[in-house]
Every structure is written in C-alpha cells, then in structure tokens.
Design a protein around this motif. Structure first.
Motif, PDB file in Angstrom:
ATOM      1  N   GLN B 250       0.835  -1.197   0.000  1.00 25.99           N
ATOM      2  CA  GLN B 250       0.000   0.000   0.000  1.00 25.99           C
ATOM      3  C   GLN B 250       0.871   1.248   0.000  1.00 25.99           C
ATOM      4  O   GLN B 250       0.596   2.224  -0.667  1.00 25.99           O
ATOM      5  N   ARG B 251       1.955   1.146   0.768  1.00 30.17           N
ATOM      6  CA  ARG B 251       2.883   2.264   0.823  1.00 30.17           C
ATOM      7  C   ARG B 251       3.501   2.518  -0.556  1.00 30.17           C
ATOM      8  O   ARG B 251       3.633   3.656  -0.998  1.00 30.17           O
ATOM      9  N   GLN B 253       2.133   1.823  -3.297  1.00 28.17           N
ATOM     10  CA  GLN B 253       1.061   2.395  -4.120  1.00 28.17           C
ATOM     11  C   GLN B 253       0.943   3.897  -3.888  1.00 28.17           C
ATOM     12  O   GLN B 253       0.801   4.670  -4.830  1.00 28.17           O
ATOM     13  N   HIS B 254       1.008   4.301  -2.620  1.00 29.10           N
ATOM     14  CA  HIS B 254       0.950   5.729  -2.301  1.00 29.10           C
ATOM     15  C   HIS B 254       2.118   6.462  -2.936  1.00 29.10           C
ATOM     16  O   HIS B 254       1.968   7.552  -3.476  1.00 29.10           O
ATOM     17  N   SER B 257       1.344   6.902  -6.501  1.00 31.58           N
ATOM     18  CA  SER B 257       0.346   7.953  -6.757  1.00 31.58           C
ATOM     19  C   SER B 257       0.979   9.323  -6.576  1.00 31.58           C
ATOM     20  O   SER B 257       0.702  10.245  -7.336  1.00 31.58           O
ATOM     21  N   GLY B 258       1.819   9.431  -5.525  1.00 29.90           N
ATOM     22  CA  GLY B 258       2.503  10.702  -5.296  1.00 29.90           C
ATOM     23  C   GLY B 258       3.360  11.067  -6.488  1.00 29.90           C
ATOM     24  O   GLY B 258       3.373  12.211  -6.937  1.00 29.90           O
ATOM     25  N   LYS B 508       0.112  13.093  -1.304  1.00 29.51           N
ATOM     26  CA  LYS B 508      -0.388  11.716  -1.266  1.00 29.51           C
ATOM     27  C   LYS B 508      -0.067  11.053   0.069  1.00 29.51           C
ATOM     28  O   LYS B 508      -0.870  10.313   0.614  1.00 29.51           O
ATOM     29  N   ILE B 509       1.141  11.331   0.581  1.00 30.25           N
ATOM     30  CA  ILE B 509       1.522  10.668   1.828  1.00 30.25           C
ATOM     31  C   ILE B 509       0.709  11.222   2.988  1.00 30.25           C
ATOM     32  O   ILE B 509       0.196  10.484   3.821  1.00 30.25           O
ATOM     33  N   GLU B 511      -2.160  12.427   2.749  1.00 32.92           N
ATOM     34  CA  GLU B 511      -3.527  11.942   2.583  1.00 32.92           C
ATOM     35  C   GLU B 511      -3.715  10.587   3.246  1.00 32.92           C
ATOM     36  O   GLU B 511      -4.799  10.232   3.677  1.00 32.92           O
ATOM     37  N   SER B 512      -2.644   9.791   3.296  1.00 36.67           N
ATOM     38  CA  SER B 512      -2.802   8.482   3.909  1.00 36.67           C
ATOM     39  C   SER B 512      -2.804   8.578   5.424  1.00 36.67           C
ATOM     40  O   SER B 512      -3.259   7.674   6.116  1.00 36.67           O
TER      41      SER B 512
END
Lengths: 358, 548
Positions: B250-251, B253-254, B257-258, B508-509, B511-512
């Motif tokens: 997931q990380r 993936q983030h 996205s970032g 993005k980070i 946001e998580s």
C-alpha cells in the motif's frame, strides 16, 4: 477646486443613499428588497476599503480578504443560529443534530452572547491576520509570492470550511435565522435599519481610512508601496507598518462580513473560494486603487452590474466581468475613478503627437 | 497427498454412472421445462433440476435465473450480455451443449431480439434457483460474476459443491477469478482435514494464493480453533504476515500515486515557471490552457470517431498529444500578443488581467461543450502493470510519468542546448541588458509563451487519461502549480521538478495519514514555514541579480 469637488461628491453620495433611497422606499416606489440589496453592497464596499488600504496604498496584494470577510459573517451567523436554537428549545442547531453531534462544540459556546460574538468576530480575523502577516512579512515575502501564498491559504481555509467535521455547516453553510437582538429579520423596518447601519458604518470606515491615508502612517504606507527598500534604509520598521495595515484591512473585511450576514441570511464557504477572493480585489482595481472613493464605487458598481447582468443575460456575465478585468488592467490603470484623467492624458498625448508631426 | 488424489479418482469413477443417469433425467426435465403440459409440471421440473445440480444444465438454469431464456426454432438459446453496435446479439445454445451458434458460413449468428421468442418463467419458479445460483454462476461467461460466485461459496459446502467447484476451476481462465476460486477450494478443504500437517499445508496455500479475503479467512479459522491450538496460531501468524505485506505494498502504491500527481504538477508548473521567470507574468489563465489541451483531445476523439468514422482506435490519442500542444500554444501566443505584451514587469496587474482571460475562456468552454465531457481512455493505456497480486501500477499513470520525464528532458535541452534557450535564460536574468546585446526580447517572450502554454496543453491532454474534462478543470490545479513555482524558485528547472515531485509526494503521503483536506492545509503550513527559511525558493539566484 479638488476638495470642493470631493465635498460635492460626498454630499451627493449621502443624499442619494441616505435620503433618496429610503424616501423612495417609504413612498412605495422601491421595494424593501432593493434597499436590502444596496445594504449588502455597502458591506462589500467596507471590505473593499480594507483592500484598498493594503493593496492600493501599501502595495501588498492580499487574496485572503474574502476569508476575513467570511470569518466575520460566520461569527454573527453562529450567534443568530444559537439564539434561534435556544428560542426553539432545542439543544443543538439542526444541522448538527443531522450530523449526529451530541454536545455543542466548545468554540460555539461564546457565541451565545451578542457582545462576545461581536468581540470575537473582530478578534479572530485580527489574530489570524496578525499571525499570517507576522510569518509572511518577517520572511520578506512580497509581491507575487504574497498573492499566491495568501490565495493558497484562502483555498485551504475554504476546503476546511467545506468539511462537515469542522461543525460550521459544511457546503450548505449557515442559514435560516429569524431574528437579531430580538427583532425579526424579515420585518421591513429591520431591513431598512440594517441598511442605514451599513451606510453609517461605511461612512465611518471611509472617514477612518481617509484619516489613516492622510496621516504620517499613511504616508509611510505609500512610501513602502513605492520603494520598500528605501523606507527600510531610513530606519522605518517596515514589517510593523505592513502588519498594522494588514490587521486593519482584515478588521474592515470582518466588519463588512458581520453586517453582510443579517441582510442576506446565509453564509456559505462559496463566499471565500478562489473566484470570490479575486473578485473582491477586482472591485478595487475597477474602481481605482490607491483611491478610497474608487474602492467604494468599484464595489458598488461591480455588484450592481452583476445583479443587472445575471438577470438580463445570465450566460454572459462572466464574459463581461472577464473583459472588464482585461480592459481595466490594460487601459484604465487608475480604474473608474481615474477614467477622466486617463482619457484627458491620452487626448493630450495624441494632440501632442499630431502637433509634432505637423 | 497421494492418498487424497487416489480418493478423488475413486470418487470420480464411482460417480460416473450416476452422472450419466442424471443426464437422462436432465433431458426429460429440460423438455418438460420448455414445453410444459401444465404450469405445475414446469415448476416441478425446475425444482428437480435445481436439486440434481448437474453441471450440463447450469447454462440453462443460469439463463432462466437471468431472464435471458429464448426459443429459436424450438431450441433453447441465450444471448450475449452486451449487444453489438447494430443492436444484434450473439446466441448460445443451452442444452445439452453450451456453444456459440454459427450460420452456414461459420460466422457467429447475429440476430435482433425480435427474431427470438421469449420464454417467460414466473418469479416463483425462478426463486427455486436462488439457493444454487452461486453454483451455476461459477460457469458464467462473465469473469466478475464468476469471481462473485466463488466468493459466495461457504467453507461449509458439501461434497457436491466441492465437485462443482473443482469442475469450474478446471476451466477457469481469468486470474482474479482463479485466485478467488482457489481460495474457496482451499478453505473448504481446510475445514475438512484432520491432521495438523495437512491443515498447515492448506493454510500455506491460502497465504500464497493471497486473495483479498485471505487475512479475514485465516483469522476466522484461527478464532474458530477448528482443529487445534497449533493450527490456529499458525493461521493467525500467517494473517498478520499477509497484512504487513499488504501495508507495505500500500505504501508503494501511495508512493506511486505521489509520483504521478507530482509529475502532473511538474508538467503544468514547468510552463508556468518559464513564463513567470522570463516575463514576470503571473499567468492565472495557465490552468485554462490545460483545459484547452483537454478539450482539444476531446475534439480529436470526436473528429476521429464521428467525422472520419474510425471507431475503436487508440490512434486519436497519439494525434491529440501534438494537437493539444499546438492548439494551446497558439492560443497562448495570441494571448501574449493581445494582452500579456502590455503587462511586462507588472506582475500584480497581470494576475488580474489573466484572471479575466481565464473567466472568458472557462465561460466559452462551458457554452461550447456543456458541463461535463469525458475522453475515452485508449485501450492501450487501460489496465495496469500487475507487479504483484495486490500492486497494480495503472498504465495511464505510468504514461503520464513517462510523458513528464520526456517533457522535462525536452525543456532542459531547449533551455541549455539551443540558441533560443540561451536567449530565454538571458532575458530571464536581465531584460534590458539582453535587449542591449541585440536579443529581440519580444520575440523571445512570445516563443516562450507559446512553449509554456503548449506544455500546459500537453498536461491537459495527459489529464484526460485520469479524469473528466470540465470547463473549470484548470482552477483545481492552478493554485497548486503556483505553489510549486514559488517553492521551487522562479524560472528554475531543477527547483520546479524537485518541488513539484515533493508537493505531489507530500500530498499523497499526508492523505494516507490525515484526510485529503487536512493534508492540503498541512502542506500549506509547511510551505509557509519553509519560506521563512528560504524566501526565494529552493534554488535562489545568487549574487547581484538577486536584488531587485
């Protein structure tokens, strides 16, 4: 000659708005809504005075005036909503009950009393402006950087106000009030009174701003606008001056917001989105910056145009506004108030040219 | 393992005669179902078929359940889930075999619905099939339906269910469905074994197979304490391990996205930064050039599909890339000629004038195109690169990243390896001095504006891959891209790239950790504090040119 002109203009302005319009209403020629609409424009004009102080006189383009305006409005809205809730015997405003909130959030508590609400409405924007100004001016952020950062700040605040968790009504904002200080808001007499109060506050604000700009303080502000580095070389504390005028501008915006709310009956975060904040600056640019009369007239004129255009040809309002922006910036640097000067200059310049060629 | 194989084989052998007996009764019931002498007979026939659970009848039962049973020359047929472009459907026979119907020349038979006779089965009769719907959906043509059917199977299923499941898995072709199906199979078997070693082997299989539901399933197993304490602990440990691996992915993936958000920001801010650096113009309409690029892409799509009549092609997108650059660039050039030219070195005024321009452009787009349009993602860029079962990097985002890298490279070469670049850099440093040295500053400025706006148009074209095309799409990016320029330092390529990627990652980070909105506020506060420390951005000019 010039002061004579000015006095004539003031008398005309006051005569028109303080006597003619209310008289028109009392004789039944104008509806109370027209009066109320002009009352709202006065609130915008008060905020525009603040923008003129900070942008026109000091040269700092602040795009977060809309945010301060909304802070004032939200404060009064919270007070009115709480009053209504208590009168209805409910514990919480409706929208909170819908959001399944059980106790009143702590920051709503002081807004039970009108006095505290007014104080907070002024104190909170002032505090915000102080902190923002301190951070930005100390690091010598100016010009474009200042505009972009304050714009981003407004955007961030807009996003926060849109959320439901902040307990400020989210996208729908705060609305549905019935009375202020015990007077019903739907009564025509109250509307007229609010209109007159707005006009009085506008005149007072104008007078204060006039005194500020004609004082030594105001001269320093204009010096900062014209050459900041020279002012600081002559041992003026530029940061302090900027900070002071920034706080004053924020206060003016907040006062405008406070008066605006009871006359519209709704405040939503839409009042402080990017579009709204640029538009507020545009009032001053169109009216003529560095000219207090220009700020007032710009705010009144643009909003008046807006109400006419949106009802006559709704699709083209943005075209008109856009063209106004471009044309004003390109050709009428001094705005509406400087229109006469600009044309005269152009005229004499062409005459000069033609006389030279002959 | 050998013994279980042997047992399976024996089972199959024993069941063979049973199957053929079932086949006979199935044809009788099917005939009764299609031409019932009385309604009660049909109802009974469906009930019997549901109880018998013969795989050969599943297509028929599925057609009944989906209300897609038709008669063609007294033969039971069903239709494809989607019609062709002319509104015709492909047909499949249902019983005893389930095949695509062809015409005499071997082409698939295409018919309108009106050519078929609908068979109406009352709701009460169809309801008899509800209990075995997951079973026959295992043989559906739609992979998603099959996946759903697999996931609906309970681990408490009987041996008949198990048999059907195995039959379905044998012909399974879709990877997602296969994974879900295998998990259902392992889970069923896990609850049937009685030795710790085999149970552990099945737990391992479930963990290796790693479908979305695996951690939940393993935890449930551990909680039930089905076999003994040891297997329960083993399953719990496996579940924790899976979740940890999932978090790590997931990380990643983030991070990805970032990177893609950052590269979009870089793409937009690149043009903005050059223009601002060169001419001191705050171009609030820059976002609108992005919008123009997006609409150019849309128009290219419409022209390709409608005017030229080339449907189903990716070609339009690759034509749209240069088109959007050219169209946005040319409009930028026109804007420079008409408006911007008069505003050099008046940054605050230019902000207001270009804002006016952006209002006009937005309203024009709204009048021309309406409120919402979307560009079809090219087939080539649909889907993603499946790095591992739980990590898919979408091709469209990969494409955007590649495009930004390309454009950054192009801009770098243009600025530092060409004569024009040299001129642009010199005008950026000192306009008057450059003019004195014989550089046509106005020409340089218009070319720069053309390139800057073109880059925004290209960004708009890229954004159609990941979002809708709306008139005010530029405004969502404009403030962010200005922040990129301010943080990076004006007119600095390296600063723009670094701060664009940085802000993208950060958004993005954060946001998580927080919600999206608070992430944005957090970034803003961070930038304000950063400006305390470096008021002129990441890479400020050194020396005398730094003073105004």
């Amino acid at each position: 000659m010039k002061t004579k002109n000015n006095i004539l203009l003031y008398i005309l302005f006051i005569a028109f708005f303080a006597i003619l319009l209310p008289a028109g209403y009392l004789t039944g020629l104008l509806s109370v809504n027209t009066i109320s609409v002009w009352g709202r424009y006065f609130c915008f004009a008060i905020a525009a005075l603040g923008i003129d102080l900070i942008w026109g006189y000091t040269g700092i383009l602040s795009m977060c005036q809309a945010f301060f305006f909304c802070l004032g409005s939200y404060g009064i809205a919270m007070h009115l909503l709480l009053k209504k809730t208590v009168a209805a015997g409910a514990a919480l405003p409706d929208f909170m009950a819908w959001n399944k909130i059980e106790t009143l959030p702590f920051f709503w508590q002081p807004f039970h009393s009108f006095g505290w609400s007014v104080i907070l409405c002024l104190l909170i924007p002032a505090a915000f402006a102080f902190i923002i100004g301190l951070v930005l001016f100390r690091s010598r952020i100016k010009g474009v950087y200042m505009a972009i950062i304050t714009q981003a700040l407004t955007l961030a605040m807009w996003l926060i106000f849109l959320r439901n968790e902040t307990n400020l009504g989210g996208t729908n904002g705060l609305t549905d009030f019935n009375s202020i200080l015990g007077y019903s808001l739907s009564a025509s007499s109250v509307k007229l009174a609010l209109y007159l109060v707005s006009l009085a506050v506008l005149c007072t604000a104008y007078y204060c701003c006039y005194r500020i700009t004609h004082s030594k303080f105001g001269k320093v502000l204009q010096a900062i606008r014209d050459s900041e580095s020279r002012v600081s070389y002559t041992a003026y504390k530029v940061v302090d001056y900027k900070l002071a005028v920034f706080v004053v501008a924020a206060l003016l915006a907040a006062v405008g917001g406070m008066l605006y709310l009871p006359q519209t009956g709704i405040i939503t975060p839409g009042r402080m989105d990017v579009k709204a904040s640029v538009e507020m600056v545009m009032w001053v640019a169109l009216g003529g910056r560095g000219n207090l009369k220009g700020a007032v007239i710009g705010a009144l004129l643009v909003n008046f145009l807006y109400s006419i255009c949106t009802s006559l040809f709704p699709d083209s309002w943005l075209f008109i506004l856009g063209f106004l922006f471009v044309i004003t910036v390109l050709y009428f640097d001094k705005g509406f108030m400087g229109l006469g000067d600009t044309i005269r200059q152009k005229f004499s310049a062409t005459r000069l040219k033609t006389s030279q060629t002959h | 393992m050998n013994t279980s194989l042997l047992r399976m084989l024996m089972c199959c052998l024993l069941l063979l005669p049973l199957f053929s007996a079932g086949q006979d009764s199935a044809s009788i019931y099917t005939a009764q179902l299609l031409q019932p002498p009385a309604d009660s007979v049909r109802s009974q026939a469906i009930g019997r078929l549901a109880a018998l659970r013969i795989p050969a009848t599943f297509p028929l039962l599925m057609a009944i359940n989906d209300k897609k049973l038709y008669l063609l020359d007294q033969k039971a047929v069903t239709i494809d889930s989607h019609p062709s472009s002319e509104g015709t459907y492909r047909l499949y026979s249902l019983y005893p075999d389930n095949t695509l119907l062809t015409n005499s020349s071997g082409q698939p038979l295409l018919l309108q619905l009106s050519a078929l006779k609908t068979v109406d089965i009352p709701r009460a009769d169809r309801l008899q099939l509800a209990s075995i719907a997951p079973l026959f959906n295992l043989f559906s043509n739609d992979p998603q339906k099959r996946t759903l059917a697999y996931s609906q199977l309970k681990h408490t299923g009987d041996s008949a269910t198990l048999r059907t499941l195995k039959a379905a898995l044998a012909r399974e072709s879709n990877t997602d469905a296969l994974r879900t199906g295998k998990e259902a199979l392992y889970a069923m078997q896990l609850y049937n074994v009685s030795t710790t070693a085999i149970a552990k082997a099945y737990i391992d299989s479930i963990a290796d197979n790693w479908s979305d539901n695996a951690p939940v399933l393993l935890r449930d197993y551990a909680r039930s304490g089905f076999l003994n304490q040891e297997t329960a602990q083993y399953a719990a440990a496996k579940a924790v391990g899976l979740e940890k691996r999932y978090d790590n992915l997931q990380r990643v993936q983030h991070f990805f996205s970032g990177l893609s958000l950052g590269s979009i920001l870089v793409l937009i801010a690149l043009g903005l930064s050059i223009v601002y650096g060169l001419a001191g113009i705050i171009n609030m309409a820059h976002g609108e050039f992005m919008m123009i690029g997006a609409y150019t892409t849309y128009c290219t799509q419409v022209i390709f599909t409608k005017a030229l009549g080339i449907p189903q092609t990716d070609l339009f997108f690759f034509f749209a890339l240069p088109f959007s650059f050219l169209v946005a660039g040319s409009l930028g050039w026109v804007l420079e000629r008409l408006v911007i030219r008069h505003l050099y070195a008046k940054p605050l005024e230019s902000l207001l004038a270009t804002w006016g321009v952006s209002l006009i452009l937005i309203q024009t787009a709204r009048l021309l195109f309406g409120d919402l349009t979307a560009v079809k993602t090219p087939q080539l860029l649909a889907g993603g690169w499946q790095v591992s079962p739980h990590l898919t990097l979408p091709y469209n985002r990969l494409f955007i990243i590649a495009l930004s890298i390309l454009m950054v490279l192009f801009t770098y070469l243009m600025l530092y390896r060409t004569r024009l670049g040299l001129q642009i850099r010199s005008v950026t440093q000192n306009r008057q001095m450059s003019a004195c040295l014989g550089i046509e500053t106005r020409r340089v400025a218009s070319i720069t504006f053309f390139i800057g706006s073109g880059l925004a148009g290209l960004a708009g074209c890229a954004i159609t891959l990941i979002g809708n095309v709306v008139p005010d799409m530029g405004q969502t990016y404009i403030v962010d891209s200005f922040l990129v320029v301010v943080t990076g330092g004006v007119g600095k390529l390296a600063g723009t790239i670094l701060s664009g990627l940085g802000i993208g990652f950060f958004t993005k980070i954060s946001e998580s950790f927080f919600q999206a909105v608070y992430g944005k506020v957090f970034i803003l506060v961070f930038i304000m504090l950063f400006m305390q420390y470096k008021p002129k951005g990441l890479f400020p000019d050194k020396g005398r040119i730094a003073e105004d």
